[in-house]
Design a protein around this motif. Structure first.
Motif, PDB file in Angstrom:
ATOM      1  N   ALA A 135       0.864  -1.179   0.000  1.00  0.00           N
ATOM      2  CA  ALA A 135       0.000   0.000   0.000  1.00  0.00           C
ATOM      3  C   ALA A 135       0.898   1.225   0.000  1.00  0.00           C
ATOM      4  CB  ALA A 135      -0.928   0.028   1.205  1.00  0.00           C
ATOM      5  N   ASN A 136       0.405   2.334  -0.532  1.00  0.00           N
ATOM      6  CA  ASN A 136       1.104   3.606  -0.450  1.00  0.00           C
ATOM      7  C   ASN A 136       0.702   4.300   0.850  1.00  0.00           C
ATOM      8  OD1 ASN A 136       2.518   3.747  -3.057  1.00  0.00           O
ATOM      9  ND2 ASN A 136       0.449   3.637  -3.884  1.00  0.00           N
ATOM     10  N   VAL A 137       1.689   4.765   1.595  1.00  0.00           N
ATOM     11  CA  VAL A 137       1.436   5.366   2.904  1.00  0.00           C
ATOM     12  C   VAL A 137       2.192   6.687   2.998  1.00  0.00           C
ATOM     13  CG1 VAL A 137       1.114   3.104   3.974  1.00  0.00           C
ATOM     14  CG2 VAL A 137       3.378   4.170   3.995  1.00  0.00           C
ATOM     15  N   PRO A 138       1.855   7.532   3.974  1.00  0.00           N
ATOM     16  CA  PRO A 138       2.546   8.822   4.118  1.00  0.00           C
ATOM     17  C   PRO A 138       3.963   8.661   4.669  1.00  0.00           C
ATOM     18  CG  PRO A 138       0.388   8.825   5.190  1.00  0.00           C
ATOM     19  CD  PRO A 138       0.722   7.414   4.889  1.00  0.00           C
ATOM     20  N   TYR A 139       4.808   9.596   4.273  1.00  0.00           N
ATOM     21  CA  TYR A 139       6.136   9.700   4.874  1.00  0.00           C
ATOM     22  C   TYR A 139       6.014  10.266   6.295  1.00  0.00           C
ATOM     23  CZ  TYR A 139       8.680   9.153   0.405  1.00  0.00           C
ATOM     24  OH  TYR A 139       9.218   8.688  -0.770  1.00  0.00           O
ATOM     25  N   ILE A 141       8.358   5.740   8.016  1.00  0.00           N
ATOM     26  CA  ILE A 141       9.254   5.766   6.874  1.00  0.00           C
ATOM     27  C   ILE A 141       9.775   7.192   6.676  1.00  0.00           C
ATOM     28  CG2 ILE A 141       9.496   5.200   4.435  1.00  0.00           C
ATOM     29  CD1 ILE A 141       7.043   3.406   4.713  1.00  0.00           C
ATOM     30  N   ASP A 142      11.082   7.338   6.709  1.00  0.00           N
ATOM     31  CA  ASP A 142      11.698   8.661   6.563  1.00  0.00           C
ATOM     32  C   ASP A 142      11.501   9.191   5.148  1.00  0.00           C
ATOM     33  OD1 ASP A 142      12.599   8.607   9.179  1.00  0.00           O
ATOM     34  OD2 ASP A 142      14.526   7.707   8.641  1.00  0.00           O
ATOM     35  N   ARG A 143      11.295  10.493   5.058  1.00  0.00           N
ATOM     36  CA  ARG A 143      11.133  11.134   3.747  1.00  0.00           C
ATOM     37  C   ARG A 143      12.407  10.950   2.928  1.00  0.00           C
ATOM     38  NH1 ARG A 143       7.289  14.165   1.769  1.00  0.00           N
ATOM     39  NH2 ARG A 143       6.282  14.271   3.836  1.00  0.00           N
ATOM     40  N   GLY A 144      12.220  10.621   1.676  1.00  0.00           N
ATOM     41  CA  GLY A 144      13.351  10.373   0.793  1.00  0.00           C
ATOM     42  C   GLY A 144      13.537   8.904   0.477  1.00  0.00           C
ATOM     43  N   ALA A 145      12.975   8.025   1.319  1.00  0.00           N
ATOM     44  CA  ALA A 145      13.074   6.598   1.043  1.00  0.00           C
ATOM     45  C   ALA A 145      12.235   6.255  -0.186  1.00  0.00           C
ATOM     46  CB  ALA A 145      12.604   5.787   2.247  1.00  0.00           C
ATOM     47  N   SER A 146      12.702   5.321  -1.004  1.00  0.00           N
ATOM     48  CA  SER A 146      11.956   4.936  -2.205  1.00  0.00           C
ATOM     49  C   SER A 146      10.865   3.920  -1.891  1.00  0.00           C
ATOM     50  CB  SER A 146      12.908   4.365  -3.253  1.00  0.00           C
ATOM     51  OG  SER A 146      13.615   3.242  -2.731  1.00  0.00           O
TER      52      SER A 146
END
Length: 236
Positions: free
Chosen positions: A180-184, A218-223
């Motif tokens: 699933a797509n989740v927020p950073y 999940i830290d921003r910038g992670a793919s």
């Protein structure tokens, strides 16, 4: 030849009374249109996304869906009068987040008034990150033994404490994969609920039970973020 008719005065008064407040050819039940463009928070657009209008009425629930073009634009026609929430579900491989599920702010609301010709709504969606969960179960501990046996439900609790199921994207002899797509940069919890099992997460932490919530951020910038869960067997 022009046909001329003479109508009773009472009939003329009745028509005049009902037409007051509406334009020619309109009525209180005339449908309207909702159009707009879906933008993202990074200056782009959400193309090929599904836009859904969900009625907020308490007595009757209606939904209408359409797809955005490559430029993010969409159009609904023949929408009954009412108030609607605008939801945006991106393609399963895209990274735009549905504001009706993940947004910390209220999603876009539109009101289609009687005989309204057009309402413009330009929702903005956030780009997120792909969360992937792999369940390795080579010994078939999760295989249902009877029709009434519990099944494994994999999902994630969002920041608003709402549960969202992950989509199963593949399965094989060794297990199944979900995503699933989740927020950073958001405190989430991956939820496993079903048979009582022993499991090990990312080859390090072990859990046992029928309901487990694993914290993830999940830290921003992670793919992407991958979580590997090995099922060791039934819980003792």
């Amino acid at each position: 030849m022009v046909h001329k008719s003479i109508l009773p005065a009472a009939f003329i008064l009745m028509v005049t009374g009902f037409s007051g407040g509406f334009g020619y050819g309109q009525s209180a039940s005339a449908p309207g249109r909702v159009s707009g463009k879906v933008n993202d928070d990074q200056g782009g657009v959400a193309g090929n996304a599904t836009v859904t209008l969900r009625s907020t009425g308490a007595t009757k629930s209606e939904t209408f869906s359409t797809t955005t073009g490559k430029d993010g634009t969409y159009l609904f026609t023949n929408i009954p009068a009412g108030t609607y929430t605008v939801c945006v579900q991106a393609d399963s491989l895209a990274s735009h987040l549905n504001p009706c599920i993940w947004s910390s702010d209220k999603p876009t609301i539109v009101t289609v008034a009687p005989a309204t010709l057009s309402v413009v709504a330009n929702p903005t969606v956030e780009k997120g990150v792909l969360l992937r969960v792999r369940i390795n179960d080579p010994n078939k501990a999760l295989v249902r033994k009877t029709p009434t046996s519990p099944i494994l439900i994999v999902g994630v609790w969002n920041a608003q404490h709402v549960f969202y199921p992950l989509s199963q994207v593949s399965s094989d002899a060794g297990g199944a994969s979900y995503q699933a797509n989740v927020p950073y940069s958001t405190d989430l919890k991956v939820s496993l609920h079903g048979p009582a099992i022993q499991m090990q997460v990312d080859k390090t932490t072990s859990f046992s039970g029928s309901s487990t919530a694993l914290p993830v951020k999940i830290d921003r910038g992670a793919s992407a973020k991958d979580i590997i869960i090995d099922v060791l067997g039934p819980a003792k």
